[in-house]
Design a protein around this motif. Sequence first.
Motif, short mmCIF file in Angstrom:
data_model
loop_
_atom_site.label_atom_id
_atom_site.label_comp_id
_atom_site.label_asym_id
_atom_site.label_seq_id
_atom_site.Cartn_x
_atom_site.Cartn_y
_atom_site.Cartn_z
N UNK A 156 28.20 53.83 29.74
CA UNK A 156 27.59 52.71 30.45
C UNK A 156 27.36 51.52 29.52
N UNK A 157 26.82 51.78 28.34
CA UNK A 157 26.55 50.70 27.39
C UNK A 157 27.84 50.09 26.84
N UNK A 158 28.87 50.91 26.67
CA UNK A 158 30.15 50.40 26.21
C UNK A 158 30.74 49.43 27.24
N UNK A 159 30.63 49.77 28.52
CA UNK A 159 31.13 48.89 29.58
C UNK A 159 30.33 47.59 29.62
N UNK A 160 29.01 47.68 29.45
CA UNK A 160 28.18 46.48 29.42
C UNK A 160 28.55 45.61 28.22
N UNK A 161 28.84 46.25 27.09
CA UNK A 161 29.22 45.52 25.89
C UNK A 161 30.50 44.72 26.12
N UNK A 162 31.46 45.33 26.78
CA UNK A 162 32.72 44.63 27.09
C UNK A 162 32.46 43.43 28.00
N UNK A 163 31.59 43.63 28.98
CA UNK A 163 31.23 42.57 29.91
C UNK A 163 30.56 41.41 29.16
N UNK A 164 29.65 41.72 28.28
CA UNK A 164 28.94 40.70 27.50
C UNK A 164 29.90 39.98 26.57
N UNK A 165 30.83 40.70 25.97
CA UNK A 165 31.83 40.08 25.09
C UNK A 165 32.67 39.06 25.85
N UNK A 166 33.05 39.41 27.07
CA UNK A 166 33.83 38.49 27.90
C UNK A 166 33.02 37.25 28.24
N UNK A 167 31.74 37.44 28.57
CA UNK A 167 30.88 36.30 28.87
C UNK A 167 30.73 35.39 27.65
#
Length: 126
Positions: A87-98
């Motif tokens: 879950x945190x890895x997916x959030x990290x990818x999302x934040x990196x894109x933002x």
Amino acid sequence: MYKIGELSRLCRIPVKTLRYYDSEGLLVPDEIDRFTGYRYYSAARLADCNRIISLKELGFSLEQIKKHLHASTDEDILALVEEKCTELSEKSKEISLQLKKLNQIKKSLSEGEGTMFHITIRSGDT
């Protein structure tokens, strides 16, 4: 046995939160006085309280914490930890894109390519 106020002070959790945890079945008192309604907690609940605090600091939701507290084996706990890592890895990818998109906006604005209102950055999937 600790009264709810004592547990609150020891764990640094508001009494209101401890009552909420009780209503959610997360941290149930060992005894409730039938005349006064006072909640009493054993030393084991103090340990549970500290686990709840630690898991909250790691970003676990109350529902996830409840599963963790009721997990009976190390394998069950490991599965919950792996799930949180994913879950945190997916959030990290999302934040990196933002962040990438925000940096593109900053670059465009600093190079004088228009105002914020003229810039639209969309991902390929919209």
